[in-house]
Design an enzyme around this catalytic site. Structure first.
Site: not given
Length: 177
Positions: A44, A103, A106, A134, A155, A162, A168
């Site tokens: 990512g 990327d 979380d 996040k 999400f 992705d 992506r």
């Protein structure tokens, strides 16, 4: 595939993605040494890393490039809570400053594992950055040193993020609900 595309809600258009990359490059450039190594967390982080490394080069801070391939999501939509190392760094990191480029953060599990791996590989100093941060579902394993965008607890796909390997390549960020 069409069903998911119909459910995408655009959250951050491409021009805002670009502006946020430029802003984080402005903040990071003064902190980087002349021989820093940029280590992208694959897969990512690749899109953000490509744009960020070019933005840093324009600011006189070209990075030596490497990558670390970790997996914590698999085919799902939530972190598994543990990382699998698929490929480690290829460069000698001994006594070097390293900028980890991811990327999205979380839980912070992947980022914390990357820091552990690169510290063991001899990095002298590690800075961390992510495009999206996040809200943590609980106590985050690690906080990034910098991030470009405070994302919602949804999400996300696009700009490297992705859903089972798809989306992506979107130049914007969207939520899938």
């Amino acid at each position: 595939m069409a069903e998911i595309l119909d459910r995408l809600e655009s959250l951050l258009p491409a021009h805002d993605v670009t502006a946020r990359v430029e802003a984080i490059a402005d903040r990071l450039a003064p902190r980087l040494s002349d021989h820093a190594v940029g280590v992208t967390l694959l897969m990512g982080g690749l899109w953000f890393a490509a744009d960020l490394t070019r933005a840093l080069a324009r600011r006189g801070k070209p990075l030596i490039y490497d990558a670390l391939w970790l997996s914590s999501y698999g085919q799902g939509t939530q972190s598994a809570g543990a990382c699998q190392l698929l490929a480690g760094p290829q460069r000698n990191l001994g006594e070097r400053q390293v900028l980890i480029i991811d990327d999205v953060v979380d839980s912070g599990v992947s980022l914390a594992e990357a820091v552990r791996i690169l510290t063991a590989a001899g990095a002298a100093e590690i800075l961390t950055c992510a495009f999206a941060l996040k809200p943590a579902p609980g106590l985050r394993a690690i906080e990034p040193d910098d991030f470009a965008w405070e994302a919602p607890a949804r999400f996300l796909v696009g700009y490297g993020m992705d859903h089972a390997g798809r989306y992506r390549d979107l130049p914007y960020i969207a939520a899938v609900d």
